[in-house]
Structure formats: C-alpha cells, structure tokens
Design a protein around this motif. Structure first.
Motif, PDB file in Angstrom:
ATOM      1  N   TYR A  24      -4.164   1.317   8.510  1.00  0.00           N
ATOM      2  CA  TYR A  24      -4.424   2.505   7.664  1.00  0.00           C
ATOM      3  C   TYR A  24      -4.314   3.783   8.479  1.00  0.00           C
ATOM      4  N   PHE A  25      -4.909   3.712   9.678  1.00  0.00           N
ATOM      5  CA  PHE A  25      -4.897   4.904  10.526  1.00  0.00           C
ATOM      6  C   PHE A  25      -3.460   5.320  10.860  1.00  0.00           C
ATOM      7  N   VAL A  26      -2.619   4.331  11.126  1.00  0.00           N
ATOM      8  CA  VAL A  26      -1.220   4.644  11.460  1.00  0.00           C
ATOM      9  C   VAL A  26      -0.545   5.388  10.302  1.00  0.00           C
TER      10      VAL A  26
ATOM     11  N   ALA B  43      -2.122  -7.459  -3.833  1.00  0.00           N
ATOM     12  CA  ALA B  43      -2.100  -7.837  -2.414  1.00  0.00           C
ATOM     13  C   ALA B  43      -1.655  -6.676  -1.539  1.00  0.00           C
ATOM     14  N   GLU B  44      -2.442  -5.614  -1.567  1.00  0.00           N
ATOM     15  CA  GLU B  44      -2.155  -4.496  -0.669  1.00  0.00           C
ATOM     16  C   GLU B  44      -2.854  -4.764   0.668  1.00  0.00           C
ATOM     17  N   LEU B  45      -2.936  -3.777   1.508  1.00  0.00           N
ATOM     18  CA  LEU B  45      -3.391  -4.013   2.872  1.00  0.00           C
ATOM     19  C   LEU B  45      -4.800  -4.616   2.942  1.00  0.00           C
ATOM     20  N   THR B  46      -5.730  -4.072   2.198  1.00  0.00           N
ATOM     21  CA  THR B  46      -7.114  -4.559   2.287  1.00  0.00           C
ATOM     22  C   THR B  46      -7.239  -6.002   1.809  1.00  0.00           C
ATOM     23  N   LEU B  47      -6.619  -6.284   0.642  1.00  0.00           N
ATOM     24  CA  LEU B  47      -6.725  -7.650   0.110  1.00  0.00           C
ATOM     25  C   LEU B  47      -5.993  -8.650   1.016  1.00  0.00           C
ATOM     26  N   SER B  48      -4.889  -8.218   1.618  1.00  0.00           N
ATOM     27  CA  SER B  48      -4.178  -9.088   2.556  1.00  0.00           C
ATOM     28  C   SER B  48      -5.101  -9.471   3.700  1.00  0.00           C
TER      29      SER B  48
ATOM     30  N   THR C 145      -6.208   3.393  -2.498  1.00  0.00           N
ATOM     31  CA  THR C 145      -5.455   2.199  -2.919  1.00  0.00           C
ATOM     32  C   THR C 145      -6.165   0.923  -2.474  1.00  0.00           C
ATOM     33  N   SER C 146      -7.063   1.022  -1.487  1.00  0.00           N
ATOM     34  CA  SER C 146      -7.776  -0.193  -1.057  1.00  0.00           C
ATOM     35  C   SER C 146      -8.636  -0.755  -2.195  1.00  0.00           C
ATOM     36  N   LEU C 147      -9.019   0.115  -3.139  1.00  0.00           N
ATOM     37  CA  LEU C 147      -9.812  -0.359  -4.282  1.00  0.00           C
ATOM     38  C   LEU C 147      -8.994  -1.278  -5.197  1.00  0.00           C
ATOM     39  N   LEU C 148      -7.663  -1.206  -5.067  1.00  0.00           N
ATOM     40  CA  LEU C 148      -6.832  -2.054  -5.924  1.00  0.00           C
ATOM     41  C   LEU C 148      -6.975  -3.524  -5.564  1.00  0.00           C
TER      42      LEU C 148
ATOM     43  N   THR D  20       0.831  -1.204   0.000  1.00  0.00           N
ATOM     44  CA  THR D  20       0.000   0.000   0.000  1.00  0.00           C
ATOM     45  C   THR D  20       0.870   1.260   0.000  1.00  0.00           C
ATOM     46  N   ILE D  21       1.874   1.255   0.875  1.00  0.00           N
ATOM     47  CA  ILE D  21       2.750   2.433   0.965  1.00  0.00           C
ATOM     48  C   ILE D  21       3.528   2.614  -0.340  1.00  0.00           C
ATOM     49  N   GLU D  22       4.013   1.503  -0.878  1.00  0.00           N
ATOM     50  CA  GLU D  22       4.802   1.564  -2.103  1.00  0.00           C
ATOM     51  C   GLU D  22       3.983   2.141  -3.265  1.00  0.00           C
ATOM     52  N   VAL D  23       2.779   1.592  -3.455  1.00  0.00           N
ATOM     53  CA  VAL D  23       1.903   2.095  -4.530  1.00  0.00           C
ATOM     54  C   VAL D  23       1.618   3.580  -4.321  1.00  0.00           C
ATOM     55  N   THR D  24       1.308   3.939  -3.077  1.00  0.00           N
ATOM     56  CA  THR D  24       0.953   5.328  -2.797  1.00  0.00           C
ATOM     57  C   THR D  24       2.110   6.274  -3.077  1.00  0.00           C
ATOM     58  N   VAL D  25       3.294   5.918  -2.574  1.00  0.00           N
ATOM     59  CA  VAL D  25       4.439   6.822  -2.718  1.00  0.00           C
ATOM     60  C   VAL D  25       4.794   7.015  -4.192  1.00  0.00           C
TER      61      VAL D  25
END
Lengths: 217, 242
Positions: free
Chosen positions: A196-198, A169-174, A160-163, A21-26
């Motif tokens: 996510y909050f963190v 395999a980002e945070l939501t799918l994991s 990114t959770s929509l991915l 998630t962080i990687e995709v976002t950055v």
C-alpha cells in the motif's frame, strides 16, 4: 531468512491483489472525477434544482459510512431490484460514489476560489459559460485543487481495503487469504502494508512533481 | 446611428434601487463619459449595457438589437462590445499574447498565425510588443490595463465600455492608460467610460453625463457641464473633485 521466504511465497498472490486494488482505484477515480466535476458545477449554478441535486448527493454519501454503502450496493440492492453485481462492479460503484461526494466539494471550493472577474472577463469577450469554465476558470482552479485531489485519491486507495468485506480479492483480502492458510499474519500483513505504501508514496511523488511543473504561471 | 440605446432602465439589488429610470443614447463614434459620486450607479449602468447585470426593468438596444430579448445571442452580441475593467482581469495562466489572441482564435476561427499577427499589431499599438511572452503577474498595473485594452480590441468590437479603468492604478501609470484611450477615441471608436478622471473627460469626451443616486442628473458637452453646471448637485460634486 524464514520471514523473507514467507513473504516471497505469498508475493505472487499479493501482487495480484495489488493489481486489483490499483484497477478498482483507477477506474473509480476517473469516474469520480467526472461526477465530481459535473456535480461541483451544479453546486455553483443559478439553478436551484441542480444545486439541490448536488447538495443532497453530497450530504447522503458523506453522512453514511463507506462500509455500509459497500454492503448496501452488494447485498442490499440485489435483494430489492433485479440486478446482480460482481464484487468488482459493486466495489467500483461504491468507491466512485464515495470519492465523488468529496470531490464535489473540492471542485466547488476550487472554482469558487477563482476571482469572479475572470468569469466576467471571459463572458465579456464573448465566450459562453461553459467555454469560460473550460478555457479560463478550470485551468486555474485545477492547479489549486491538486493537493486536495491527491489527498482524496490517497484516502480512496486505502478505502478499497474495505472491499475485502464483499469478497473482492484486492490487496487486503489477498493477504488475509494467505495468512488464513499459513498463520503468518505478522509477515504477510507487513508485506501488505509495504505494498500500500508503495502505491501511495508513488502517487505523492508524482503529485509533487506535477505541482512543480504547473507552477510556471 | 444609435450604437447604444437605453430606455427606462431600472436596476435593484434586493430592496436597494441602484438605477431608477435611466435613458441614454450613444451615437456612432461618440465618446461619453459618465461621472458621479461612488454609489451613484454608474458602474451598474455600464455593466447592464453588456448584461453583466440583468436589468430589473427597461430595455437596452445595442446597434438596434434588444439586449434582453430571449432570442438574442448574448455571446455574439458581447463580441461587439469590448469591456475594460477596473481590476484588469487578465488571465494569469496565459502569457500576454495568449490573453490577447484567445478570443480571436476560439471565437472568430482565426489561425494561430493570423491571430498572432493581429495580436502583435495590437500590442504595438499599446506599446507592449516586447512583453508578448510575459505572464501578467510580471507587469505593472498600467501595463496590465494596456494589455486588457489590446485583448478587448482583438475582438474588433464596435463599442468599448470602460469601468473606471484607471482607478486601481498608481498615479504615475494613469497617463499611459489614458493615452491609449485617447488614441482609440481619435480613431473613431464609440466609447462609454465610467471615470473619475475629470481632466480626461474634459479633453476627450463628446458628452459628459453626471449621475447621482441612480438618476442622470445632468448631461451636456464637457464645456457645458464643467464650466456651467445647472443642477446644484452637479455643482456640489464638481466643486469637490475639480
């Protein structure tokens, strides 16, 4: 105790997803900032062609749902043109393009908020348009844009959770993959939410610190 | 030598004709004051002289170079034309010193030390060397305008243009700004000044130009124009402002 154990068991997988998630976002946001800046400047130039490019881009992207854009890039495009994208690449493209459309507007409004006397003063000294932009307008405008940037960054992180819909395999799918196997949806989704909050809260803190630091002038 | 030559200059904003056939020569070391009622086109004329406004028709030559010719490097040419604005337009994110030395450093390739030396010299000249590290927001209007003049002079211009430099100032600050301009004139700077300060024009100008409705109505030495105006529009204007 049981709850904590369930979460701890899932944590390595979740942290891996958080990394994605962080990687995709950055990556997306760096690219989006660049596109946003360029198209933002396009939108305020005298050239009608450049302005039109910018407006059309913004209107199309803002006018369609992100989920549709993601599915279109991952499933739609390869069916007509000969490319195959990984879920990661498709995700980066979708998030980049989507965030860029909103950033264009932030750049445009931020640059327009600077008194036009600043551009005139820069040009009068003998600076070119782009030098004046770089040395005089943008340093002032970017300061004013920080809260709006952070807002958009936060939205993009959550987007990114929509991915998960294209199997990245980002945070939501994991999280989904864990509770699909152990049926502890409550505990796992709670942990996903906390992670996510963190990420988002750290970004908020950083931006507050940055705003204070830049508030010298 | 003609420093500025304006030939048949016309400027319209849409249907509004702001300048209609303006012809002016400004010679080396000459101080020209442009006066006239608001809306007469005097600021537009000045802004055409460094292409902040694009002329609709006519030609402007700066030291013989055609301002609007396609092969003219406008950025280079503007370095020879200093400009001071009514609203100062200092860069608020930079200190006074940074404001002054930005141009010399970035455009003239001066080192930080050289630029600061020049900056200090110019700030001394305008009496603000003690404000070098202050941000513009902490200056009075008169101080801001003096910094703006130092900033313009830092590019070592051949001509200085002033667009109502004292109009945004509190009355008690007008004097300090006019004094710096007077010093500049005495040092032989070629100056074109749009102003409402008739006293200053009388005392410092070599030539005064009266504009109304986009035309130059009358021009002459301050003595001719103020003491013995020929045109009745000049007379009407002067009777209101003197």
């Amino acid at each position: 105790m049981e709850t904590i154990n369930i979460i701890l068991e899932g944590l390595p997988t979740l942290l891996k997803g958080m990394g994605v998630t962080i990687e995709v976002t950055v990556i997306s946001l760096i690219l989006a900032m660049f596109i946003g800046l360029v198209l933002g400047i396009f939108s305020i130039t005298k050239s009608k062609i450049l302005r039109t490019i910018s407006i059309v881009f913004v209107d199309i992207i803002r006018g369609t749902p992100l989920l549709v854009q993601i599915l279109f890039i991952y499933f739609g495009l390869p069916s007509v043109i000969d490319i195959s994208l990984t879920a990661f690449a498709a995700g980066v493209i979708a998030i980049t393009v989507n965030a860029a459309a909103y950033l264009v507007e932030i750049f445009r409004a931020g640059i327009n908020s600077i008194d036009k006397g600043q551009m005139e003063a820069g040009r009068t000294i003998g600076f070119s348009y782009s030098q004046t932009m770089r040395l005089i307008i943008l340093p002032q405008a970017v300061r004013r844009m920080i809260p709006a940037f952070v807002n958009q960054f936060i939205v993009s992180i959550k987007d990114t959770s929509l991915l998960s819909a294209i199997g990245l395999a980002e945070l939501t799918l994991s999280g989904q993959s864990i509770y699909a196997a152990n049926f502890h949806a409550f505990e796992i989704l709670f942990a996903v939410g906390v992670l996510y909050f963190v990420i988002i809260y750290s970004l908020s803190l950083f931006s507050r610190w940055l705003e204070r630091r830049l508030d010298v002038a | 030598m003609k420093m500025i030559e304006v030939n048949n200059l016309k400027k319209s904003f849409g249907k509004l004709e702001v300048l209609r056939d303006i012809n002016i020569d400004v010679h080396e070391q000459e101080v020209v004051c442009v006066i006239g009622p608001s809306g007469s086109g005097k600021s537009t004329l000045l802004r055409c002289m460094n292409l902040l406004e694009e002329p609709t028709d006519g030609n402007i030559y700066i030291e013989g170079d055609n301002l609007t010719a396609p092969d003219t490097n406008i950025n280079e040419l503007r370095q020879r034309l200093g400009m001071v604005f009514q609203q100062f337009n200092l860069f608020p994110h930079m200190t006074v010193m940074e404001n002054v030395i930005l141009g010399p450093k970035r455009l003239k390739g001066k080192s930080e030390t050289e630029a600061k030396e020049l900056g200090t010299q110019l700030l001394e000249k305008v009496g603000l060397v003690d404000k070098a590290d202050v941000y513009p927001d902490n200056l009075s209007g008169g101080q801001k305008q003096r910094v703006a003049m130092a900033r313009a002079l830092a590019m070592e211009p051949h001509i200085m243009l002033f667009d109502e430099p004292t109009s945004a100032l509190d009355p008690e600050m007008v004097g300090e700004v006019l004094q710096v301009m007077k010093d500049m004139a005495e040092e032989g700077m070629t100056m074109t000044i749009v102003t409402h300060e008739m006293g200053f024009a009388k005392e410092v100008a070599d030539r005064v130009i009266f504009m109304d409705e986009g035309f130059i109505v009358e021009q002459g030495t301050p003595k001719e124009l103020f003491d013995n105006p020929q045109n009745e529009r000049t007379q009407a204007f002067l009777s209101k402002v003197l």
